[in-house]
Enzyme design. Structure first.
Site, PDB file in Angstrom:
ATOM      1  N   GLU A 143     -17.312  42.379   0.581  1.00  0.00           N
ATOM      2  CA  GLU A 143     -17.533  43.928   0.549  1.00  0.00           C
ATOM      3  C   GLU A 143     -16.493  44.509   1.587  1.00  0.00           C
ATOM      4  O   GLU A 143     -16.333  43.756   2.759  1.00  0.00           O
ATOM      5  CB  GLU A 143     -18.801  44.112   0.855  1.00  0.00           C
ATOM      6  CG  GLU A 143     -19.849  43.611  -0.317  1.00  0.00           C
ATOM      7  CD  GLU A 143     -21.125  43.990   0.093  1.00  0.00           C
ATOM      8  OE1 GLU A 143     -22.146  44.005  -0.659  1.00  0.00           O
ATOM      9  OE2 GLU A 143     -21.747  43.661   1.417  1.00  0.00           O
TER      10      GLU A 143
ATOM     11  N   THR B 249     -23.489  32.055   5.576  1.00  0.00           N
ATOM     12  CA  THR B 249     -23.855  32.983   4.438  1.00  0.00           C
ATOM     13  C   THR B 249     -23.035  34.146   4.545  1.00  0.00           C
ATOM     14  O   THR B 249     -22.553  34.630   3.479  1.00  0.00           O
ATOM     15  CB  THR B 249     -25.213  33.380   4.503  1.00  0.00           C
ATOM     16  OG1 THR B 249     -26.123  31.924   4.081  1.00  0.00           O
ATOM     17  CG2 THR B 249     -25.670  34.449   3.229  1.00  0.00           C
TER      18      THR B 249
ATOM     19  N   ASP C 275     -30.316  42.992  -0.244  1.00  0.00           N
ATOM     20  CA  ASP C 275     -29.348  43.542   0.286  1.00  0.00           C
ATOM     21  C   ASP C 275     -28.040  43.761  -1.098  1.00  0.00           C
ATOM     22  O   ASP C 275     -26.918  44.062  -0.573  1.00  0.00           O
ATOM     23  CB  ASP C 275     -28.890  43.287   1.599  1.00  0.00           C
ATOM     24  CG  ASP C 275     -28.357  41.970   1.471  1.00  0.00           C
ATOM     25  OD1 ASP C 275     -28.468  41.235   0.444  1.00  0.00           O
ATOM     26  OD2 ASP C 275     -27.991  41.479   2.594  1.00  0.00           O
TER      27      ASP C 275
END
Lengths: 347, 347
Positions: free
Chosen positions: A64, A92, A235
């Site tokens: 992102e 992660t 999320d």
């Protein structure tokens, strides 16, 4: 070859320097400083260009970009989310970010943000809880004891006065790691064998698990009247943590609705389900907690302004220190139209 | 403090190293290599995630993020466009970019892209012209003699066999700079006092001016039958270079229509005005130039895949060289869930 001009250099904060900076200032102080910066920036909400993050999804994760601008400074973060990484010995979430001068478009700071994201996420959670959690809360259940968990505990200690944390993870080794890391923090730490045990007596429940799927970390019966839920792990699309019954009993607070409706716990709800924007609580325009029985829920997904706030803290914090290096990142010929000449002369 | 793990390190190509890399390989070879990479990537168009760039506009300029992914590698570029910068001694355009592994989300290359954008923009223009310009074209008019101009001339020389360039800029000093820089290039350079003079006898007309406004660099009477127009400077809303009469006489070729309709010359036309996607010309699905009288127009705005192609060229080109340094940009603790422990142990 001539040395690059000063304008061509961008200060870069590496992971090592970020760690040095945190220790130099103290973790508590950094968390408080970042929370203050986020609160200040949320109080001038209308000054910011706001857009949901730009996500590139694959089967195994997401990458992102999260840009924003206050008209003076532009910032963005690159961040990935790959739940399967842990099993491969990788993070992660890794991240880095940049600030630039809106007037010239020139970058003015490049920084690691894996650590900084952990700090700002914890600072944001504690800031929301400062406004929403029941007064005098002392005990937090911490469900999910991965990379973010200790930062959450430390931020709630520094910013909300939490003294006791109750840890649970489906992997007991993660709980042991978290407990050990918090040994000298001043927090009273209880390790729990079930999520039900962890929430017992807790006024604040934080959920922070990382599976990329719709999970049910909390069920309805586990959530008593009056608690504050800090839901971090839901999320991205298809990734939630709470049973929807809990959502229907809660007052739901969000960062930026257009993003949270796609990524947060509320993706399970109708598109027009009422939510309250946190900046309105911070500014006093809306009341956060209205009574003792109310369940307040911060449906945290992480918003670009929080990264902007964290980056401007770092930009300030490195001034006059050696916690950065200058990167020769921008071509800056003497005559701006003579890029080719600069290249030619470097031969 | 332990040294960061190999996974935490991201190769970084500075401006200085980019210049060394270009000279090591030769500018012609780099332009050809980048053009080949763009052509290869355009031939697998459907494999890419495509999205118009994410722009943050201010009164004086724009800052953009340009992401794309082929499912294996993710790339993005940060780029600004500030026409007023030149007058302040700054670059109109600065840029940097990143490649990351889609599978892990970990960055694998960070690079300056001010120079690299100049190279890929020129390579893209020449690649389009290779498919569209009249056969045997030898002369190019170069209108606008700023930072991009010499790169355009060199790319058309290396890729299209252009031998003569005719330079014009409203600022004669820019033309002198461009002519001087091309002195030993092997190109025959004519400096012109008007745009009309520059286009005389040219089979290819390149426009590359930087004002953030709708300008008319070319008027209809200046464009004869059969020429190829390479329109570079119309690249954001409200910024165009060509009189719309020219557009109506031309076959218009674009990179990615959803972006070009907003940013390119065709923003002046109806939303459904027919355009041809270049990747279809490269693959042979559509014919580019169909006859000698046809005016072909490449309405260049610059698309994320071109930056991706350029970045993967650089990633390959630096292998086994010392034209990069490793940046400690990613936190990578031994136990991926133990970010806090890594921070604690660094004390």
């Amino acid at each position: 070859m001539n040395a690059p001009s000063k304008l061509a250099l961008v200060p870069f904060v590496s992971v090592e320097n970020m760690m040095r900076l945190v220790h130099h200032n103290g973790l508590d102080a950094m968390l408080i400083r970042i929370a203050d910066a986020i609160e200040q920036d949320f109080l001038r909400w209308d000054q910011f260009d706001k857009t949901p993050r730009v996500a590139s999804h694959s089967d195994v994760g997401v990458i992102e970009l999260m840009p924003t601008s206050d008209g003076e400074m532009y910032g963005f973060k690159y961040v990935n989310g790959h739940p399967k990484n842990t099993a491969e010995g990788l993070q992660t979430v890794t991240a880095f970010g940049l600030l630039a001068d809106v007037h010239s478009g020139y970058p003015v700071l490049l920084s690691e943000m894996t650590l900084l994201t952990a700090l700002r996420t914890a600072a944001m959670s504690a800031l929301a809880a400062k406004h929403l959690a029941p007064k005098g809360a002392t005990t937090m259940a911490m469900i999910g004891n991965g990379a973010q968990s200790e930062f959450q505990c430390r931020a709630f200690q520094a910013i909300c006065g939490i003294t006791h944390v109750r840890l649970f993870d489906t992997d007991a080794a993660a709980t042991q790691k978290c407990a050990k890391n918090l040994e000298n923090s001043g927090l009273h730490v209880a390790t729990c064998k079930t999520a039900e045990d962890a929430v017992t007596g807790a006024q604040i429940i934080t959920t922070c698990t990382a599976d990329k799927q719709n999970a049910t970390v909390l069920t309805d019966n586990m959530v008593g009247a009056g608690v504050h839920i800090n839901a971090i792990g839901g999320d991205c699309p298809g990734k939630t943590e709470l049973h929807s019954d809990i959502l229907h009993r809660s007052s739901i607070f969000v960062e930026y609705p257009p993003q949270t409706r796609v990524e947060g716990e509320i993706q399970a709800l109708a598109e027009d389900h009422p939510v309250i924007e946190l900046h309105e609580v911070f500014s006093g325009k809306t009341t956060g907690r209205t009574d003792d029985k109310q369940i307040t829920l911060f449906d945290s997904v992480g918003f670009a302004i929080e990264d902007f706030s964290a980056l401007r803290c770092i930009k300030d914090a490195i001034k006059g220190t050696d916690f950065y290096i200058d990167l020769d990142m921008l071509a800056d010929p003497d005559d701006p139209r003579d890029l080719y000449g600069m290249l030619n002369r470097a031969k």
